[in-house]
Design a protein around this motif. Structure first.
Motif, PDB file in Angstrom:
ATOM      1  N   CYS A  32       0.863  -1.172   0.000  1.00 27.73           N
ATOM      2  CA  CYS A  32       0.000   0.000   0.000  1.00 27.73           C
ATOM      3  C   CYS A  32       0.903   1.226   0.000  1.00 27.73           C
ATOM      4  O   CYS A  32       1.985   1.210   0.600  1.00 27.73           O
ATOM      5  CB  CYS A  32      -0.922   0.008   1.216  1.00 27.73           C
ATOM      6  SG  CYS A  32      -1.977   1.481   1.256  1.00 27.73           S
TER       7      CYS A  32
ATOM      8  N   CYS B 154       0.380   4.036   1.430  1.00 26.49           N
ATOM      9  CA  CYS B 154       0.202   4.947   2.573  1.00 26.49           C
ATOM     10  C   CYS B 154       1.408   4.922   3.518  1.00 26.49           C
ATOM     11  O   CYS B 154       2.180   3.967   3.538  1.00 26.49           O
ATOM     12  CB  CYS B 154      -1.086   4.623   3.336  1.00 26.49           C
ATOM     13  SG  CYS B 154      -1.028   3.166   4.384  1.00 26.49           S
TER      14      CYS B 154
ATOM     15  N   PHE C  38       1.558   2.033   6.098  1.00 25.71           N
ATOM     16  CA  PHE C  38       2.110   0.778   5.587  1.00 25.71           C
ATOM     17  C   PHE C  38       3.635   0.846   5.571  1.00 25.71           C
ATOM     18  O   PHE C  38       4.332  -0.062   6.006  1.00 25.71           O
ATOM     19  CB  PHE C  38       1.571   0.492   4.179  1.00 25.71           C
ATOM     20  CG  PHE C  38       2.000  -0.852   3.648  1.00 25.71           C
ATOM     21  CD1 PHE C  38       1.276  -1.993   3.949  1.00 25.71           C
ATOM     22  CD2 PHE C  38       3.148  -0.976   2.871  1.00 25.71           C
ATOM     23  CE1 PHE C  38       1.684  -3.243   3.483  1.00 25.71           C
ATOM     24  CE2 PHE C  38       3.562  -2.213   2.410  1.00 25.71           C
ATOM     25  CZ  PHE C  38       2.829  -3.344   2.709  1.00 25.71           C
TER      26      PHE C  38
ATOM     27  N   CYS D 185      -2.534  -2.347   6.908  1.00 28.91           N
ATOM     28  CA  CYS D 185      -3.119  -1.013   7.052  1.00 28.91           C
ATOM     29  C   CYS D 185      -4.603  -1.107   6.678  1.00 28.91           C
ATOM     30  O   CYS D 185      -5.038  -2.108   6.112  1.00 28.91           O
ATOM     31  CB  CYS D 185      -2.401  -0.006   6.157  1.00 28.91           C
ATOM     32  SG  CYS D 185      -2.673  -0.278   4.397  1.00 28.91           S
TER      33      CYS D 185
ATOM     34  N   HIS E 189      -6.308   0.288   4.419  1.00 23.70           N
ATOM     35  CA  HIS E 189      -6.601   0.232   2.981  1.00 23.70           C
ATOM     36  C   HIS E 189      -6.640  -1.225   2.502  1.00 23.70           C
ATOM     37  O   HIS E 189      -7.540  -1.627   1.764  1.00 23.70           O
ATOM     38  CB  HIS E 189      -5.551   1.000   2.186  1.00 23.70           C
ATOM     39  CG  HIS E 189      -5.396   2.415   2.638  1.00 23.70           C
ATOM     40  ND1 HIS E 189      -4.373   2.815   3.469  1.00 23.70           N
ATOM     41  CD2 HIS E 189      -6.154   3.507   2.398  1.00 23.70           C
ATOM     42  CE1 HIS E 189      -4.495   4.112   3.713  1.00 23.70           C
ATOM     43  NE2 HIS E 189      -5.573   4.561   3.086  1.00 23.70           N
TER      44      HIS E 189
HETATM   45 ZN   LIG Z   1      -2.599   1.767   3.393  1.00 18.94          ZN
END
Ligand SMILES: [Zn+2]
Length: 145
Positions: free
Chosen positions: A83, A85, A88, A100, A102
Motif C-alpha cells: 500500500c 500509505c 504501511f 493497514c 486500505h
Molecule cells: Zn494503506
C-alpha cells in the motif's frame, strides 16, 4: 422486568462505534478482523462509502486498485501486499503492524462484492497512472506536513 436483549461479547457497543445495520453485518462477517480495532472500523466505513476501486484496462486486462483514504487515493497491491500509505511504509514494513486499513478495506470489499469496478481502455493507462500518482504524492505531501 423481562430481559429482552440477548447478550453476547460481539453485541457490546463501545462509544464512538458505528451501529448501522450494514456496519454490524460486516462485523459479523469478518470476526477475525476485530483484532485490528479502529482500523477495522475505518475499513468498514471505507467499503460502505464505495471507496475501494478496481480500474480494469482493456483489452489487456491489467488492474490498478486504489482505496480512497482520509487524505486521498492510495495505491494498493493486495497480492504483494503493498500500500502506498505512510502507515504501511513505517508500521507494516517496519514489522510493528500487520496491515493497514486500505488493505483491510480491499479484502472486505472483494469478499462482499463491493469493489467499485471501472473499465478503461489501454490507451488511457498512462494518463490514469499519471493522475493517480499525482494524487498519491499529494497525500504523501499532506501527511508529511
Ligand atoms: Zn494503506
Amino acid at each position: 422486568m423481562p430481559k429482552t436483549r440477548l447478550h453476547s461479547p460481539s453485541s457490546s457497543i463501545r462509544p464512538g462505534e458505528k451501529t448501522s445495520e450494514e456496519a454490524d453485518a460486516f462485523r459479523a462477517k469478518f470476526p477475525g478482523y476485530a483484532k485490528h480495532g479502529s482500523k477495522f472500523d475505518r475499513a468498514i466505513d471505507t467499503v460502505l462509502a464505495g471507496g475501494v476501486k478496481e480500474s480494469v484496462f482493456l483489452p489487456s486486462g491489467r488492474k490498478v486498485i486504489t482505496v480512497v483514504g482520509r487524505l486521498g487515493d492510495e495505491f494498493i497491491d493486495p497480492d504483494k501486499p503493498y500500500c502506498s500509505c505512510s502507515n504501511f511504509f513505517f508500521k507494516v514494513l517496519g514489522g510493528r503492524e500487520e496491515t493497514c486499513y486500505h488493505l483491510l478495506s480491499y479484502r472486505m470489499a472483494a469478499e462482499t462484492g463491493r469493489l467499485d469496478v471501472v473499465k478503461f481502455s489501454d490507451e488511457e493507462y498512462g494518463a490514469y497512472l499519471a493522475a493517480t500518482v499525482r494524487d498519491v504524492f499529494e497525500v504523501l505531501r499532506k501527511s508529511a506536513s
